[in-house]
Design an enzyme around this catalytic site. Structure first.
Site, short mmCIF file in Angstrom:
data_model
loop_
_atom_site.label_atom_id
_atom_site.label_comp_id
_atom_site.label_asym_id
_atom_site.label_seq_id
_atom_site.Cartn_x
_atom_site.Cartn_y
_atom_site.Cartn_z
N MET A 336 0.82 -1.22 0.00
CA MET A 336 0.00 0.00 0.00
C MET A 336 0.85 1.27 0.00
O MET A 336 0.59 2.21 -0.75
CB MET A 336 -0.95 0.02 1.21
CG MET A 336 -1.97 -1.08 1.23
SD MET A 336 -3.04 -1.07 -0.23
CE MET A 336 -4.09 0.32 0.11
N ASP A 355 10.89 2.96 5.20
CA ASP A 355 10.69 1.56 5.61
C ASP A 355 11.79 1.19 6.58
O ASP A 355 12.60 2.04 6.95
CB ASP A 355 10.63 0.62 4.39
CG ASP A 355 9.74 -0.59 4.68
OD1 ASP A 355 10.09 -1.38 5.57
OD2 ASP A 355 8.68 -0.73 4.02
N VAL A 412 2.23 0.67 7.72
CA VAL A 412 3.07 -0.47 8.13
C VAL A 412 2.15 -1.66 8.41
O VAL A 412 0.95 -1.58 8.17
CB VAL A 412 3.93 -0.11 9.37
CG1 VAL A 412 4.90 1.02 9.04
CG2 VAL A 412 3.07 0.27 10.56
N LYS A 419 2.39 -0.31 14.86
CA LYS A 419 1.83 1.00 14.55
C LYS A 419 2.13 1.98 15.69
O LYS A 419 2.42 3.15 15.45
CB LYS A 419 0.32 0.90 14.28
CG LYS A 419 0.00 0.19 12.94
CD LYS A 419 -1.41 0.41 12.48
CE LYS A 419 -1.86 -0.43 11.30
NZ LYS A 419 -1.27 -0.13 10.01
N SER A 441 -6.87 -1.01 7.83
CA SER A 441 -8.16 -1.40 7.26
C SER A 441 -9.14 -1.85 8.33
O SER A 441 -10.33 -1.92 8.07
CB SER A 441 -8.01 -2.47 6.18
OG SER A 441 -6.81 -3.13 6.26
N HIS A 462 -8.00 5.77 4.56
CA HIS A 462 -8.01 4.37 4.13
C HIS A 462 -8.09 4.27 2.61
O HIS A 462 -9.11 4.62 2.02
CB HIS A 462 -9.22 3.69 4.80
CG HIS A 462 -9.41 2.26 4.43
ND1 HIS A 462 -10.64 1.67 4.33
CD2 HIS A 462 -8.51 1.30 4.12
CE1 HIS A 462 -10.50 0.41 3.99
NE2 HIS A 462 -9.23 0.17 3.85
P1 NAD Z 1 2.81 -4.80 3.51
O1 NAD Z 1 3.19 -5.91 4.40
O2 NAD Z 1 2.87 -4.99 2.04
O3 NAD Z 1 3.66 -3.51 3.87
C1 NAD Z 1 4.01 -3.11 5.16
C2 NAD Z 1 5.35 -2.44 5.07
O4 NAD Z 1 5.64 -1.84 6.33
C3 NAD Z 1 6.50 -3.41 4.78
O5 NAD Z 1 7.26 -2.95 3.69
C4 NAD Z 1 7.30 -3.39 6.07
O6 NAD Z 1 8.69 -3.58 5.86
C5 NAD Z 1 7.00 -2.01 6.59
N1 NAD Z 1 7.26 -1.85 8.03
C6 NAD Z 1 6.97 -2.71 9.02
N2 NAD Z 1 7.39 -2.19 10.20
C7 NAD Z 1 7.96 -0.98 9.93
C8 NAD Z 1 8.57 0.01 10.72
N3 NAD Z 1 8.69 -0.14 12.03
N4 NAD Z 1 9.02 1.13 10.10
C9 NAD Z 1 8.90 1.27 8.77
N5 NAD Z 1 8.33 0.35 7.98
C10 NAD Z 1 7.87 -0.76 8.54
O7 NAD Z 1 1.32 -4.41 3.98
P2 NAD Z 1 0.21 -3.58 3.16
O8 NAD Z 1 -0.70 -4.55 2.49
O9 NAD Z 1 0.85 -2.51 2.40
O10 NAD Z 1 -0.65 -2.96 4.37
C11 NAD Z 1 -0.21 -1.84 5.08
C12 NAD Z 1 -1.36 -1.24 5.85
O11 NAD Z 1 -2.38 -0.87 4.94
C13 NAD Z 1 -2.00 -2.17 6.84
O12 NAD Z 1 -2.42 -1.44 7.96
C14 NAD Z 1 -3.20 -2.70 6.10
O13 NAD Z 1 -4.25 -3.11 6.94
C15 NAD Z 1 -3.59 -1.48 5.32
N6 NAD Z 1 -4.39 -1.73 4.10
C16 NAD Z 1 -4.09 -2.76 3.27
C17 NAD Z 1 -4.82 -2.97 2.12
C18 NAD Z 1 -4.50 -4.10 1.17
O14 NAD Z 1 -5.27 -4.36 0.27
N7 NAD Z 1 -3.35 -4.74 1.30
C19 NAD Z 1 -5.88 -2.10 1.81
C20 NAD Z 1 -6.15 -1.03 2.66
C21 NAD Z 1 -5.40 -0.86 3.79
#
Ligand code: NAD
Length: 739
Positions: A336, A355, A412, A419, A441, A462
């Site tokens: 995302m 990241d 993240v 978070k 989400s 979101h």
């Molecule tokens: P993802 O696992 O692809 O990405 C998360 C990223 O955060 C990773 O690159 C990870 O290395 C990084 N990260 C973790 N800890 C960290 C830290 N301490 N500092 C910096 N970076 C850090 O996950 P995603 O699918 O991108 O989801 C991210 C957020 O978005 C979540 O809260 C999820 O619920 C929300 N979301 C996801 C979707 C979806 O379709 N995947 C849709 C809407 C919202």
């Protein structure tokens, strides 16, 4: 004669018509434009000293097309007049709705050649104007876009568009262009023969004049003897191959849910058998018919009027000054975060993409490289755009880089502790006025804000995936979120050209919560013994973009299992276990079928191909024969379930605006667009009938269909959501842009 919206000057026998509406950022076709265009065609046609005309725009775009509120007004007058004088009302609607078509035909047959010099975006009615001209030259500019998007609001191009496109382009390409409302760039429009020439933007008018001087025929090919359709006529060998297939494709794509698309096909088919004047009359008759359908009224309201009101900040606190957003920080460069970085940088805003380490941050930035490179291949961006866009993104693991960000968006892992840590780290360096948003989400914003020292500045933004394609953004207000945070979120969403809805905090917010009920209903049907293929087909026939099992696979079944488990834990004894828990546990825990992400879910995936998994009966038992179920009822179960959940969310005050419920449901999870959205669906049948249907389904299929208190109360007087909760119109609700 002096015109308000145009200037008309003559130079060496060429009339120059420049369309430049005062006080508007975009030219639109409204009543005054029609009146003036009509007069201009008469003036040019009747002036013996004029040999031809160039029509162009004085704004960055050519025109956004017709102001559809004009049609809304026409329909209102029609309904008001119909009871007393049905024939007169029908004539008024027919005449009113075909006025533009007649002006364009007059232009086409006035004896003088018109060349359209199209400098940028050209939509709907403006494309029809360009097609009525005798030649078209388009700017060689990434900003050039041409489309007839009327089907997307339940209509079809009713000012000659259906007839001219099909007489200019290849049948298959032309019909696809019309039925999909697809946007073309200059090269594509030229390949389809909808554009004759392209020229650099600065030399556009000169190119048009040159065309006129070289000689442009003022008589269109279809007004000349011996004209033949480019794709072969209807009764030609090519036509015999094409039309039966076209019908089948129409059915496959629309399930006959869209009267606008159906009428489009009819107008094209019948019109192509006739000379142009009769063909245009046929088109007008279908247009007037489609205008009266509830589908068109619902779609115009949600996807044109309401959407524009939301885009213009209907929910923005007026007391907060507009923000200039220079720099946005993004925490988490994963799936995302990487997408959010792209859309932000594309809007010209600097991005700090953070990241855990440099490699992960770089990987997130590489996503932007990939997307902009793809856009270049499609002719939608230039190398210079790519350089500029990538230079705006700083990928780093260093939180210090956030110091001068106006807004931070956290994306993240979906984990409270992770978070919390990043919130604290970011706030330690952020300026005090900066706004902090989470893209969570599922986790309530109020609880995430507990990690913040300034919960007033904490909000939910979101996004939906894929971020670059999905147009909706759901803004979530925590208990302590302040107006400045809301204004910042809305200003940011406006800057990245997406549509916002604003909801109050609750588990799953609005969209995720409702879409989960769609998936759940699919699983409940499996448990009822409905064959899997029938469930998927009924979902699509009901108007949903994909079947519920397929969607479950996309969202990921292990995630659904996690959500179900968390809800069970949170609700404790109040949680009612059902067949859903067993199916998900079997799929996820016992068989490790997580969905598309590991290539196995309700479908088996191989590359881009997928097939329903033959082992489904091992999990849910042998299905009953398909004819044990009523297709119409299965379709209704899907829509009723989602609409009912929306009514509950409305009652809980998580949703507060009917427009947001409708627009959010269509843009967020593709709720059957022809209904106008979840609450329009209820209003369409009336709360009394809807509540009755819920009661019937409760008896037959279970207590999840029990109508909520608000519905039962509204049902007593058959009240409508749009009457009882009529949205307040903001000060700029009157100024709309484009169709
Ligand atoms: P993802 O696992 O692809 O990405 C998360 C990223 O955060 C990773 O690159 C990870 O290395 C990084 N990260 C973790 N800890 C960290 C830290 N301490 N500092 C910096 N970076 C850090 O996950 P995603 O699918 O991108 O989801 C991210 C957020 O978005 C979540 O809260 C999820 O619920 C929300 N979301 C996801 C979707 C979806 O379709 N995947 C849709 C809407 C919202």
């Amino acid at each position: 004669m002096a015109y308000r919206n145009f200037t008309l000057t003559t130079d060496a026998g060429i009339a120059h018509i420049v369309w430049d509406m005062p006080g508007k950022s975009m030219n639109v076709i409204d009543m005054s434009v029609m009146d003036e265009l009509d007069a201009i065609v008469d003036a040019v046609g009747g002036d013996a000293t004029v040999k031809g005309a160039v029509i162009t725009s004085g704004k960055a775009a050519f025109s956004g097309g017709a102001d559809l509120t004009m049609l809304e007004g026409l329909l209102r007058d029609f309904h008001a007049k119909r009871a007393k004088d049905p024939e007169g009302a029908a004539r008024m609607l027919f005449d009113g709705s075909r006025r533009l078509s007649q002006i364009f035909r007059k232009l086409e047959t006035c004896g003088k050649p018109f060349v359209a010099a199209i400098n940028g975006t050209c939509m709907g009615g403006a494309t029809e104007l360009a097609l009525a001209c005798h030649a078209r030259v388009a700017a060689e500019d990434d900003a050039f876009k041409m489309a007839l998007p009327e089907v997307k609001v339940g209509l079809f191009p009713g000012a000659g568009g259906t007839q001219r496109v099909m007489r200019m382009a290849d049948s298959q390409q032309g019909l696809q262009f019309l039925l999909q409302g697809k946007t073309l760039n200059a090269a594509q429009a030229k390949a389809m023969k909808l554009i004759d020439e392209t020229a650099p933007a600065k030399k556009l008018v000169a190119a048009a004049v040159k065309m006129l001087k070289a000689g442009v025929d003022p008589v269109k090919p279809w007004d000349q003897k011996g004209f033949r359709l480019p794709g072969g006529g209807i009764y030609s060998p090519a036509g015999f191959q094409f039309w039966p297939a076209a019908n089948a494709i129409y059915r496959r794509e629309t399930h006959d849910n869209y009267p606008g698309a159906r009428a489009l096909l009819q107008a094209v088919y019948e019109g192509l058998l006739m000379p142009m004047d009769q063909a245009l009359t046929v088109e007008s008759r279908y247009f007037a018919h489609v205008l009266q359908t509830p589908e068109a009224a619902n779609m115009i309201r949600s996807l044109f009027v309401s959407m524009q009101e939301l885009n213009k900040g209907a929910r923005r606190p007026a007391s907060v000054k507009p923000n200039r957003i220079r720099k946005v920080g993004i925490l988490g460069a994963g799936f995302m975060g990487a997408g959010i970085a792209y859309v932000t940088a594309k809007a010209g805003i600097d991005v700090v993409l953070i990241d855990r380490d440099q490699a992960a941050a770089d990987k997130g930035k590489a996503h932007s490289d990939e997307l902009v490179s793809k856009a270049i291949k499609r002719g939608r961006a230039s190398e210079a755009d790519k350089v500029a866009l990538l230079s705006r993104i700083t990928a780093t693991p260093d939180y210090e880089a956030l110091a001068d960000c106006d807004l931070v968006i956290e994306a993240v892992f979906e984990d409270r502790e992770v978070k919390r840590v990043v919130t604290e780290k970011a706030e330690a360096v952020l300026k005090s006025k900066a706004i902090y948003a989470s893209n969570t989400s599922t986790l309530p914003i109020t609880s995430l804000a507990e990690a913040s020292k300034r919960p007033k500045n904490f909000i939910g933004i979101h996004f939906f995936s894929p971020v670059d394609k999905m147009m909706l953004v759901e803004v979530i207000l925590g208990k302590k979120t302040g107006d400045k945070a809301l204004a910042m979120a809305l200003d940011y969403i406006k800057a990245i050209k997406k549509t916002p809805i604003v909801v109050n905090d609750s588990r799953g917010f609005y969209t995720s919560r409702v879409v989960m009920t769609y998936i759940r209903e699919g699983l409940m049907m499996l448990a009822d013994g409905v064959p899997a293929a029938m469930i998927e087909n009924c979902g699509r026939m009901a108007g949903m973009p994909v079947g519920p099992l397929s969607l479950g696979d996309e969202v990921a079944l292990d995630l659904a299992w996690k959500i179900v488990s968390a809800t069970r834990k949170d609700l404790g004894v109040k949680y009612v276990e059902g067949p859903l828990d067993n199916i998900l546990e079997e799929m996820v825990v016992k068989r490790e079928r997580f969905g598309r992400k590991n290539g196995k879910g309700f479908y088996d995936y191989q590359g881009r191909d997928k097939k329903l998994w033959p082992g489904i009966p091992e999990v849910v038992g042998k299905p009953k024969p398909a004819d044990a179920f009523d297709v119409e009822e299965l379709k209704q179960r899907f829509l009723v379930m989602q609409a009912l959940e929306t009514a509950r969310i409305f009652e809980e005050n998580c949703l507060t605006d009917v427009r947001e419920a409708d627009v959010g449901s269509i843009l967020g999870f593709g709720f059957a667009p022809f209904t106008g959205g979840t609450l329009s669906y209820i209003d369409g049948m009336g709360t009394a009938a809807f509540t009755e249907l819920c009661r019937k389904f409760t008896k037959k299929w279970g207590p999840r269909f029990k109508p909520n208190r608000l519905l039962k109360e509204m049902a007593k007087t058959d009240a409508r959501f749009y009457e009882r909760f009529a949205p307040e119109k903001g000060p700029d609700a009157g100024e709309r842009e484009a169709a």
